[in-house]
Design a protein around this motif. Structure first.
Motif, short mmCIF file in Angstrom:
data_model
loop_
_atom_site.label_atom_id
_atom_site.label_comp_id
_atom_site.label_asym_id
_atom_site.label_seq_id
_atom_site.Cartn_x
_atom_site.Cartn_y
_atom_site.Cartn_z
N ARG A 122 38.40 28.81 47.62
CA ARG A 122 38.17 29.82 46.58
C ARG A 122 37.59 31.04 47.30
NH1 ARG A 122 35.80 25.21 45.41
NH2 ARG A 122 33.68 26.06 45.43
N GLY A 123 38.50 31.95 47.68
CA GLY A 123 38.11 32.95 48.66
C GLY A 123 38.08 34.38 48.17
N CYS A 124 37.39 35.20 48.96
CA CYS A 124 37.41 36.65 48.80
C CYS A 124 37.39 37.27 50.20
CB CYS A 124 36.22 37.15 47.99
SG CYS A 124 36.18 38.96 47.80
N HIS A 125 38.30 38.19 50.42
CA HIS A 125 38.46 38.89 51.69
C HIS A 125 37.85 40.28 51.57
CE1 HIS A 125 41.02 42.19 53.23
NE2 HIS A 125 41.33 41.48 54.28
N LEU A 126 37.29 40.76 52.67
CA LEU A 126 36.78 42.14 52.72
C LEU A 126 37.21 42.79 54.02
CD1 LEU A 126 35.03 44.41 51.47
CD2 LEU A 126 33.11 43.48 52.79
N ASP A 127 37.90 43.92 53.89
CA ASP A 127 38.31 44.74 55.04
C ASP A 127 37.19 45.72 55.36
OD1 ASP A 127 39.46 46.74 56.66
OD2 ASP A 127 40.53 47.63 54.97
N VAL A 140 47.33 29.36 51.19
CA VAL A 140 46.42 29.99 50.22
C VAL A 140 47.20 31.12 49.57
CG1 VAL A 140 44.34 31.40 49.95
CG2 VAL A 140 44.29 29.36 51.40
N MET A 141 47.16 31.16 48.24
CA MET A 141 47.92 32.18 47.52
C MET A 141 47.05 33.42 47.29
SD MET A 141 50.95 31.00 47.13
CE MET A 141 51.72 31.90 45.78
N THR A 142 47.53 34.55 47.79
CA THR A 142 46.81 35.81 47.60
C THR A 142 47.80 36.96 47.43
OG1 THR A 142 45.15 37.29 48.56
CG2 THR A 142 46.51 36.03 50.11
N PRO A 143 48.73 36.85 46.46
CA PRO A 143 49.79 37.86 46.34
C PRO A 143 49.25 39.21 45.91
CG PRO A 143 49.84 36.36 44.47
CD PRO A 143 48.84 35.80 45.44
N GLY A 144 49.77 40.26 46.55
CA GLY A 144 49.34 41.61 46.19
C GLY A 144 49.58 41.94 44.74
N GLN A 170 42.85 33.38 46.71
CA GLN A 170 41.91 34.32 47.33
C GLN A 170 42.14 35.73 46.83
OE1 GLN A 170 40.61 33.96 51.54
NE2 GLN A 170 41.71 35.87 51.84
N ALA A 171 41.06 36.42 46.55
CA ALA A 171 41.08 37.86 46.30
C ALA A 171 41.07 38.60 47.63
CB ALA A 171 39.87 38.27 45.47
N CYS A 172 41.70 39.76 47.68
CA CYS A 172 41.67 40.59 48.88
C CYS A 172 41.20 41.99 48.53
CB CYS A 172 43.05 40.66 49.54
SG CYS A 172 43.48 39.18 50.47
N ILE A 173 40.18 42.45 49.26
CA ILE A 173 39.64 43.79 49.09
C ILE A 173 40.00 44.60 50.33
CG2 ILE A 173 37.56 45.17 48.73
CD1 ILE A 173 36.25 42.68 47.49
N TRP A 174 41.06 45.40 50.21
CA TRP A 174 41.46 46.33 51.27
C TRP A 174 40.84 47.68 50.97
CZ3 TRP A 174 43.55 44.16 55.38
CH2 TRP A 174 44.22 42.93 55.23
N ILE A 225 39.68 36.17 39.27
CA ILE A 225 40.22 35.30 40.31
C ILE A 225 39.30 34.10 40.52
CG2 ILE A 225 40.86 35.19 42.76
CD1 ILE A 225 41.59 38.21 42.47
N ALA A 226 38.00 34.32 40.41
CA ALA A 226 37.06 33.20 40.52
C ALA A 226 37.34 32.15 39.46
CB ALA A 226 35.62 33.71 40.41
N GLU A 227 37.67 32.60 38.25
CA GLU A 227 37.98 31.65 37.20
C GLU A 227 39.30 30.95 37.47
OE1 GLU A 227 37.82 31.73 32.36
OE2 GLU A 227 36.08 32.15 33.62
N ALA A 228 40.29 31.67 38.01
CA ALA A 228 41.55 31.03 38.38
C ALA A 228 41.34 29.98 39.47
CB ALA A 228 42.54 32.09 38.86
N ALA A 229 40.37 30.21 40.33
CA ALA A 229 40.10 29.28 41.44
C ALA A 229 39.35 28.04 40.97
CB ALA A 229 39.29 29.99 42.52
N TRP A 230 38.62 28.15 39.88
CA TRP A 230 37.72 27.07 39.46
C TRP A 230 38.20 26.36 38.19
CZ3 TRP A 230 33.10 25.37 41.75
CH2 TRP A 230 32.36 24.45 40.99
#
Length: 638
Positions: A276-281, A533-537, A587-591, A612-617
Motif C-alpha cells: 500500500r504505497g505512495c511515491h514522492l519525486d 504493483v498497480m499505479t496507472p497514471g 500505489q499513488a505516485c506524486i510527480w 487510494i489508501a482506501e482502495a489499498a485497504w
C-alpha cells in the motif's frame, strides 16, 4: 519583499500553428531601459520548431529551459513591453500550468535578474471557479474512519470519553500508544490528545489482547461502555488499531453530532493488499526533511505501509553518496551559471538541496517507527542528466553529445551499458544504499529510455557485436540483468517501472514491477511471471488534472483524473483469476513537475491520496463514494 521590476505575461491560443502558439509580453517596470538582453523561461510545453517564432530569436533549449533574445537593436523603455509569439510547440497547452513556470533576464553584462511570471491565460476563455471535487456525502454509520474497515458492527454512543488510557498494558503496547499520540499531535497540532498513558476518571480503559491467530497487520476493536479492547497480532496491527481509535475519537470531538464514538459492538479489520504505497519525486522539486517526515506521518495515518522515495532523475541527484561527493554538489545545482540549467520553475537564483546520510537515517527511522517501509529509487539507466553532468567520465567520449533525446527533451541522458566505469560507479552506490535502507527492495527505475539511445556510441556498438545484442532495449536488458545480479549479491531484490521488462527484461523471480503506463500493462507483466504493483497514471498519478477546465493545474497526458474516478478505479480490473496472486498491491505516485507550492501540492494530492489508501485497504464490496466524501474532509494535509 523585493519589488518586481520585470513581469512576463503569457497566453496560449489554438491558432498560429498545429499545436497553437504562445504570446509572451515582457514588461519593464523599472526606471531604466533594457537592451542587449536575453530572456529565459521554463515550460513543460516545449518548442520543437525554433524557426516558428515572431519578433524574437530562438537561442537554445534544454528540456524545459528556453532562451530567446529580442530583435537586434531592440530597446525596451521603462513602462513599455516586448511582445513576441512562439509557435512550433510539441503539444497543445491544455491547462494553466502548461505555460511559463519561471523566467529571468540575462543582461548585457552577464548578470541575471528575476522576472515574475503571471498565470497562463487561454485567449477567449473565462476564468471559472474550481469545480466541486466531492459531493456533500452521506453516512450510514457516523464513524470517522479512513480507510473504512473490512468489517464493522458497532453502535454509536451519545457521548465520548475525554481520553482512552491503557489498563494492564505491556511496555511495547505503551510505546505504541506513545507513538500514535505523537503522530496525531503532529498531524493535528491544535487538537487535544486522544490517549493518555495515565488513568483518567473521565476516560475509558483500553485493554490489549495479543492473538497469534489473527492475520498479519490485522486488528479487532471491541467496544463497551467501560472499556475498549484492542486485539492484534503484530506491531503493525497494534498501530493500526490505535490509529483507528484516534480517528474515531478525533472525529467525534471535532465534528460533534456528525461523527460519534462507538458504545458497543466491534470492528474487525485487515488490509486488502500487502503493498500500500505512495511515491514522492524529490528530484524535480526538493522537499525539506520536515516535509518528507510529515508525508510519512500522513501515510501512517491512512495505513499506507510503503514510502517509495524517488531520489534521482534528470533534474537532480538528491542522495548523498560519499564515494562520489560531486553527485550532491554539481549534480543538484540548477541555475543560469551552473552545470544544470534552470528547469520546472527555477529562475535567476541557483537552487540545490540533497539528503545527507544522516538525514536518510533519520527519515528511515521515523518511517520504521510508524511501520512504513522506505523503498529508495535511483532511476537508471535513463533519467541521468544530473548524474552525467556530475560524472562526465561515465560517457562514451566518442559519442556525439546530442545523438538522442529523452521524451522530456534531455540529450544523451542514459547511463551507457558499454562503459565499464558505469558498473564500478553503481557497485559503490549500492554498497552505500544497502547500509542506509533496510528495505528488501531497491527500485532502479528502468523507465523512459529513449529508443535509439546509445546506438551512436562506438563502445555500445562493440558490445552489441560481442554479445549479440539488438537495439536499445536489448542493451537495457543486458544492463539491468547485471544490476539485478549486483542487488542479489547484496541481499536485495529489484523493483522497477514496467519498462524493465523491455528487450527481454530480467528474471521474474525476486523482481517487482510497477505498471504505470496503463492498466493492461500490469496484466501483461503478470503473464510474464512478474510480481506487480498497480499505479496507472490514468487513476493513481496525483499530478494529473482533476477537471477539464483550462484553469485547473496539473498534467494531462493520462487524461483527467477527478477524485471520484481515483476512488472508483479497481486495480485488479480484468486480471484473470489465475493471475491475481501476482498483483501485490497499489500505489499513488506524486510527480513534482507542477508542484511549485504547498498549495498546489495539497490541492492535487488530497483527497486522491486518501482515496487510494482506501482502495489499498478496504474490500471492494465495502467501498462507498458518498461515505468517503463525508469523512475525507477530516484528512490532514502537508
Amino acid at each position: 519583499m523585493k519589488p518586481v521590476y520585470y513581469r512576463l505575461e503569457n497566453s496560449w491560443t489554438p491558432k498560429g500553428g498545429p499545436n497553437g502558439q504562445f504570446t509572451f509580453t515582457l514588461l519593464n517596470l523599472s526606471e531604466s531601459p533594457l537592451s542587449g538582453f536575453k530572456l529565459v523561461y521554463t515550460s513543460l510545453t516545449r518548442v520543437s520548431d525554433p524557426e516558428a517564432c515572431e519578433n524574437a530569436q530562438f537561442l537554445r533549449r534544454n528540456a524545459n529551459f528556453h532562451e530567446f533574445s529580442p530583435p537586434p537593436g531592440f530597446l525596451l523603455a521603462p513602462g513599455q513591453s516586448w511582445i513576441f509569439t512562439v509557435a512550433g510547440l510539441h503539444r497543445k497547452a491544455q491547462h494553466c500550468t502548461d505555460g511559463a513556470k519561471s523566467a529571468y533576464l540575462t543582461l548585457v553584462d552577464g548578470t541575471h535578474v528575476e522576472v515574475a511570471v503571471s498565470d497562463l491565460l487561454l485567449e477567449g476563455s473565462l476564468s471559472e471557479p474550481p469545480p466541486a471535487l466531492l459531493p456533500e456525502g452521506h453516512l450510514d454509520l457516523p464513524f470517522a474512519l479512513q480507510p473504512w474497515p473490512a468489517e464493522i458492527d458497532a453502535k454509536p454512543g451519545d457521548s465520548f470519553p475525554v481520553v482512552l488510557y491503557p489498563q494492564g498494558a505491556r511496555s511495547d503496547e505503551l510505546l505504541s500508544i506513545s507513538t500514535v499520540i505523537s503522530l496525531s499531535r503532529r498531524l493535528f497540532e491544535s487538537d487535544h490528545s486522544v490517549f493518555s498513558l495515565a488513568p483518567s476518571p473521565q476516560g475509558r480503559a483500553l485493554v490489549f489482547d495479543r492473538q497469534a491467530s489473527l492475520d498479519a497487520e490485522s486488528y479487532r476493536l471491541t467496544f463497551a461502555s467501560d472499556k475498549v479492547t484492542l486485539s492484534y497480532r503484530d506491531a503493525a496491527g497494534l498501530q493500526y488499531g490505535l490509529t483507528s481509535l484516534a480517528q474515531l475519537l478525533n472525529g467525534a470531538r471535532t465534528t460533534k453530532g456528525r461523527f460519534r464514538f462507538p458504545i458497543s459492538g466491534s470492528i474487525s479489520d485487515k488490509p486488502r493488499y500487502g503493498w500500500r504505497g505512495c511515491h514522492l519525486d524529490v528530484s524535480r522539486q526538493f522537499y525539506p526533511v520536515a516535509d518528507v517526515k510529515r508525508l510519512i506521518d500522513i501515510l501512517a495515518w491512512f495505513k499506507l505501509n510503503i514510502f517509495h522515495w524517488h531520489l534521482t532523475d534528470d533534474e537532480a541527484w538528491r542522495l548523498e553518496i560519499r564515494a562520489y561527493p560531486q553527485l550532491t554538489t554539481t549534480g543538484v545545482l540548477r541555475g543560469p551559471n551552473e552545470p544544470l540549467l534552470p528547469q520546472l520553475g527555477n529562475g535567476a537564483e541557483p537552487v540545490g538541496g540533497f539528503y545527507s546520510q544522516g538525514d536518510i537515517r533519520d527519515i528511515v527511522a521515523h518511517a520504521q517507527a510508524l511501520n512504513v517501509e522506505v523503498v529508495p529509487e535511483i532511476d537508471i539507466p535513463g533519467h541521468n542528466a544530473a548524474t552525467l553532468a556530475a560524472l562526465p567520465e561515465l560517457t562514451d567520449g566518442q559519442e556525439a553529445p546530442d545523438s538522442y533525446h529523452s521524451v522530456q527533451g534531455y540529450p544523451n541522458n542514459a547511463l551507457n551499458p558499454a562503459v565499464p566505469l558505469t558498473y564500478e560507479f553503481l557497485e559503490k552506490v549500492f554498497d552505500e544504499m544497502v547500509e542506509l535502507f533496510p528495505s528488501s527492495y531497491i527500485h532502479v527505475g528502468g523507465d523512459e529510455v529513449a529508443n535509439g539511445s546509445w546506438l551512436a556510441s562506438p563502445l555500445a556498438k562493440e558490445l552489441m557485436a560481442e554479445e549479440g545484442i539488438s537495439g536499445t532495449f536489448g542493451l537495457q536488458s543486458y544492463f539491468l540483468k547485471r544490476i539485478k545480479d549486483m542487488l542479489t549479491a547484496r541481499g536485495r531484490k529489484l523493483a522497477g517501472w514496467n519498462e524493465v521488462a523491455h528487450g527481454g527484461g530480467v528474471a521474474a523471480k525476486d523482481t517487482l514491477l510497477m505498471a504505470w503506463e496503463n492498466p493492461q500493462v500490469g496484466i501483461d507483466l503478470a503473464r510474464e511471471g512478474y510480481d506487480v504493483v498497480m499505479t496507472p497514471g490514468q487513476a493513481y498519478y496525483l499530478d494529473m488534472v482533476q477537471a477539464e477546465a483550462f484553469q485547473e493545474p496539473g498534467a494531462s497526458w493520462a487524461g483527467t483524473v477527478p477524485p471520484a474516478h481515483t476512488y472508483a478505479y479497481e486495480a485488479e480490473g480484468e486480471f484473470p483469476e489465475d493471475l491475481k496472486d501476482k498483483m501485490k498491491g497499489v500505489q499513488a505516485c506524486i510527480w513534482s513537475e507542477h508542484f511549485l507550492s504547498r498549495g498546489y501540492f495539497n490541492r492535487l494530492v488530497f483527497p486522491r491520496l486518501p482515496a487510494i489508501a482506501e482502495a489499498a485497504w478496504t474490500p471492494k464490496a465495502k467501498k462507498d463514494w458518498n461515505r468517503f466524501a463525508a469523512i475525507v474532509p477530516l484528512s490532514p494535509a502537508l
